[in-house]
Design a protein around this motif. Structure first.
Motif, PDB file in Angstrom:
ATOM      1  N   UNK A  81       0.827  -1.203   0.000  1.00 54.83           N
ATOM      2  CA  UNK A  81       0.000   0.000   0.000  1.00 54.83           C
ATOM      3  C   UNK A  81       0.865   1.257   0.000  1.00 54.83           C
ATOM      4  N   UNK A  82       1.941   1.238   0.797  1.00 55.93           N
ATOM      5  CA  UNK A  82       2.839   2.398   0.842  1.00 55.93           C
ATOM      6  C   UNK A  82       3.454   2.651  -0.529  1.00 55.93           C
ATOM      7  N   UNK A  83       3.889   1.579  -1.198  1.00 56.33           N
ATOM      8  CA  UNK A  83       4.469   1.732  -2.532  1.00 56.33           C
ATOM      9  C   UNK A  83       3.412   2.150  -3.545  1.00 56.33           C
ATOM     10  N   UNK A  84       2.219   1.597  -3.453  1.00 54.10           N
ATOM     11  CA  UNK A  84       1.151   1.985  -4.375  1.00 54.10           C
ATOM     12  C   UNK A  84       0.852   3.484  -4.272  1.00 54.10           C
ATOM     13  N   UNK A  85       0.779   3.989  -3.047  1.00 58.34           N
ATOM     14  CA  UNK A  85       0.508   5.414  -2.867  1.00 58.34           C
ATOM     15  C   UNK A  85       1.657   6.257  -3.401  1.00 58.34           C
ATOM     16  N   UNK A  86       2.876   5.802  -3.162  1.00 56.79           N
ATOM     17  CA  UNK A  86       4.042   6.552  -3.612  1.00 56.79           C
ATOM     18  C   UNK A  86       4.101   6.633  -5.136  1.00 56.79           C
ATOM     19  N   UNK A  87       3.727   5.544  -5.801  1.00 57.11           N
ATOM     20  CA  UNK A  87       3.849   5.477  -7.256  1.00 57.11           C
ATOM     21  C   UNK A  87       2.534   5.721  -7.983  1.00 57.11           C
ATOM     22  N   UNK A  88       1.487   6.081  -7.247  1.00 49.73           N
ATOM     23  CA  UNK A  88       0.214   6.349  -7.890  1.00 49.73           C
ATOM     24  C   UNK A  88       0.380   7.463  -8.925  1.00 49.73           C
ATOM     25  N   UNK A  89      -0.110   7.242 -10.116  1.00 49.08           N
ATOM     26  CA  UNK A  89       0.045   8.163 -11.251  1.00 49.08           C
ATOM     27  C   UNK A  89       1.512   8.332 -11.658  1.00 49.08           C
ATOM     28  N   UNK A  90       2.339   7.379 -11.243  1.00 48.04           N
ATOM     29  CA  UNK A  90       3.761   7.460 -11.578  1.00 48.04           C
ATOM     30  C   UNK A  90       4.032   7.350 -13.063  1.00 48.04           C
ATOM     31  N   UNK A  91       3.114   6.733 -13.804  1.00 50.70           N
ATOM     32  CA  UNK A  91       3.316   6.644 -15.254  1.00 50.70           C
ATOM     33  C   UNK A  91       3.409   8.031 -15.873  1.00 50.70           C
ATOM     34  N   UNK A  92       2.663   8.989 -15.335  1.00 48.82           N
ATOM     35  CA  UNK A  92       2.718  10.357 -15.845  1.00 48.82           C
ATOM     36  C   UNK A  92       4.091  10.984 -15.613  1.00 48.82           C
ATOM     37  N   UNK A  93       4.734  10.603 -14.505  1.00 50.40           N
ATOM     38  CA  UNK A  93       6.044  11.163 -14.203  1.00 50.40           C
ATOM     39  C   UNK A  93       7.091  10.752 -15.235  1.00 50.40           C
ATOM     40  N   UNK A  94       6.859   9.637 -15.914  1.00 51.75           N
ATOM     41  CA  UNK A  94       7.801   9.205 -16.943  1.00 51.75           C
ATOM     42  C   UNK A  94       7.859  10.196 -18.100  1.00 51.75           C
ATOM     43  N   UNK A  95       6.845  11.053 -18.207  1.00 54.93           N
ATOM     44  CA  UNK A  95       6.789  12.028 -19.289  1.00 54.93           C
ATOM     45  C   UNK A  95       7.243  13.415 -18.857  1.00 54.93           C
ATOM     46  N   UNK A  96       7.515  13.582 -17.573  1.00 57.59           N
ATOM     47  CA  UNK A  96       7.855  14.901 -17.053  1.00 57.59           C
ATOM     48  C   UNK A  96       9.169  15.406 -17.633  1.00 57.59           C
ATOM     49  N   UNK A  97       9.196  16.700 -17.977  1.00 60.72           N
ATOM     50  CA  UNK A  97      10.426  17.321 -18.468  1.00 60.72           C
ATOM     51  C   UNK A  97      11.370  17.670 -17.331  1.00 60.72           C
ATOM     52  N   UNK A  98      10.894  17.567 -16.071  1.00 62.73           N
ATOM     53  CA  UNK A  98      11.763  17.823 -14.923  1.00 62.73           C
ATOM     54  C   UNK A  98      12.687  16.642 -14.699  1.00 62.73           C
ATOM     55  N   UNK A  99      13.842  16.904 -14.099  1.00 62.55           N
ATOM     56  CA  UNK A  99      14.771  15.829 -13.813  1.00 62.55           C
ATOM     57  C   UNK A  99      14.140  14.860 -12.830  1.00 62.55           C
ATOM     58  N   UNK A 100      14.336  13.542 -13.025  1.00 62.19           N
ATOM     59  CA  UNK A 100      13.725  12.548 -12.139  1.00 62.19           C
ATOM     60  C   UNK A 100      14.323  12.600 -10.743  1.00 62.19           C
ATOM     61  N   UNK A 101      13.651  11.903  -9.812  1.00 65.02           N
ATOM     62  CA  UNK A 101      14.052  11.947  -8.404  1.00 65.02           C
ATOM     63  C   UNK A 101      15.489  11.509  -8.175  1.00 65.02           C
ATOM     64  N   UNK A 102      15.964  10.519  -8.973  1.00 61.79           N
ATOM     65  CA  UNK A 102      17.311  10.029  -8.690  1.00 61.79           C
ATOM     66  C   UNK A 102      18.349  11.118  -8.929  1.00 61.79           C
ATOM     67  N   UNK A 103      18.052  12.077  -9.805  1.00 63.26           N
ATOM     68  CA  UNK A 103      18.973  13.192 -10.020  1.00 63.26           C
ATOM     69  C   UNK A 103      18.977  14.108  -8.814  1.00 63.26           C
ATOM     70  N   UNK A 104      17.749  14.449  -8.317  1.00 62.08           N
ATOM     71  CA  UNK A 104      17.643  15.309  -7.143  1.00 62.08           C
ATOM     72  C   UNK A 104      18.308  14.652  -5.944  1.00 62.08           C
ATOM     73  N   UNK A 105      18.054  13.342  -5.750  1.00 61.48           N
ATOM     74  CA  UNK A 105      18.638  12.643  -4.609  1.00 61.48           C
ATOM     75  C   UNK A 105      20.148  12.645  -4.671  1.00 61.48           C
ATOM     76  N   UNK A 106      20.707  12.513  -5.882  1.00 59.11           N
ATOM     77  CA  UNK A 106      22.148  12.426  -6.021  1.00 59.11           C
ATOM     78  C   UNK A 106      22.821  13.765  -5.725  1.00 59.11           C
ATOM     79  N   UNK A 107      22.048  14.845  -5.743  1.00 57.00           N
ATOM     80  CA  UNK A 107      22.633  16.157  -5.517  1.00 57.00           C
ATOM     81  C   UNK A 107      22.709  16.506  -4.037  1.00 57.00           C
ATOM     82  N   UNK A 108      22.194  15.636  -3.166  1.00 55.19           N
ATOM     83  CA  UNK A 108      22.188  15.921  -1.735  1.00 55.19           C
ATOM     84  C   UNK A 108      23.073  14.932  -0.987  1.00 55.19           C
TER      85      UNK A 108
END
Length: 377
Positions: free
Chosen positions: A350-377
């Motif tokens: 359930x926790x993963x489902x909520x986290x990834x809900x509508x995640x397919x849309x994020x695959x189209x985002x022009x913003x840098x993905x989370x792994x880029x943001x995470x790597x910068x911290x």
């Protein structure tokens, strides 16, 4: 398991989750059969590359006694990641350290072979397409297969994926189309035949998106590469265009038009692929997916928590299979094992489902993905 009789355990589905469950059960001397609709292990291509994480997929392989062999087979260099813009400019690049093993890559087929070869001969019964499950809720359950055969089981484990037949025994939920589709293209002998694309992608994966369309390219073993064109489209968009998935030239022309503003180098992934495309519309189960606990039926992997393909599906399926097998090994009854397993698996999924809900849309985002943001911290 301390029972008055040996329970009859049937796993439906010979994917990574079901096979992991069977392997861990056999390591604890618990009998199990696996039933799969395919006619044999080589019936079809198993798909692209997977990253198995240290904190779930690799944990399951350790319990299965297969971690060392996996580490010999995997490709740590596949952890390389690149993000580009539609003009082909590099926005982000992660090059793994020499000893980095957090999520090395392995081809789906190689992982499946690793698990299959670890099982006792005859464990997997091929050509057993499940049609339905009936029988009393408390068990035993009766399995009806498409070939007319039936089987009784004290526990039925649904590891049969997105369109699970076992799920119908405990849940009315069906997957919904996410609005996003993948179109998969293959490239072979890439160092010689497609050197420009090989250089673009590197040893791991490369992603590109502009907010409306995307592309994800990924190295596989054996000098192969797969590219997934990501689009927000109706589920039957190919038929709506008057095409079939076998019409490679027609689909290619359509893609070239839709990606017309992208760089010529990136568009070579459209013009140069080897063979036909594979259509993969993305579906997901309702969030959260729940069902009333049943002592003789349980689910794992996509059958329990189908989510967008964002790197956790196979890892969670294998962890599910491992934890269910351990619960069966350490419980006095099948019902107690199912209760213990679902008490952990359901909240996690359930926790993963909520986290990834509508995640397919994020695959189209022009913003840098989370792994880029995470790597910068």
């Amino acid at each position: 398991m301390n029972t008055t009789h040996t329970p009859r355990i049937a796993v439906i589905g010979a994917g990574p989750g079901g096979l992991t469950c069977a392997r861990v059960l056999q390591r604890h001397r618990i009998a199990v059969t696996v039933h799969d609709a395919e006619s044999g292990p080589g019936f079809r291509d198993q798909g692209g590359s997977l990253d198995l994480h240290e904190d779930n997929g690799q944990l399951a392989l350790r319990e299965a006694g297969l971690l060392e062999e996996f580490l010999r087979l995997c490709r740590p260099e596949g952890q390389e990641m690149r993000q580009l813009d539609p003009s082909g400019n590099l926005l982000f690049h992660h090059a793994p350290e020499a000893d980095e093993r957090f999520k090395p890559e392995i081809d789906r087929g190689d992982l499946r072979d690793l698990l299959l070869n670890s099982l006792e001969p005859g464990t997997v019964r091929w050509g057993h397409a499940l049609r339905s499950v009936d029988g009393p809720a408390e068990g035993p359950r009766r399995l009806h297969f498409a070939d007319g055969t039936t089987l009784e089981a004290d526990l039925v484990i649904g590891a049969d994926g997105a369109w699970s037949k076992v799920r119908r025994a405990v849940s009315d939920a069906t997957p919904d189309y996410s609005g996003v589709s993948f179109l998969e293209a293959w490239f072979h002998d890439i160092q010689h035949r497609h050197p420009d694309i090989a250089e673009l992608v590197g040893q791991g994966s490369a992603g590109v998106s502009d907010g409306e369309r995307g592309l994800f390219a990924q190295r596989n073993s054996g000098d192969h590469l797969r590219v997934y064109f990501i689009q927000r489209v109706p589920a039957d968009w190919i038929a709506d265009a008057g095409l079939t998935v076998e019409d490679t030239a027609g689909i290619r022309a359509l893609l070239l038009d839709r990606y017309r503003d992208w760089s010529p180098r990136l568009r070579r992934t459209i013009t140069d692929n080897d063979g036909p495309y594979v259509h993969r519309p993305l579906h997901a189960l309702p969030v959260p997916h729940t069902w009333e606990q049943n002592p003789a039926v349980t689910l794992l992997g996509d059958a329990a928590h189908l989510m967008p393909p964002l790197g956790v599906g196979v890892n969670l399926a294998m962890l599910d299979g491992c934890e269910l097998a351990l619960a069966l090994a350490n419980s006095d009854t099948v019902a107690e094992a199912v209760h213990a397993y679902e008490a952990t698996m359901v909240p996690r999924s359930h926790a993963w489902q909520r986290l990834l809900d509508h995640g397919a849309e994020e695959l189209l985002s022009a913003e840098l993905p989370d792994f880029v943001t995470d790597s910068a911290h």
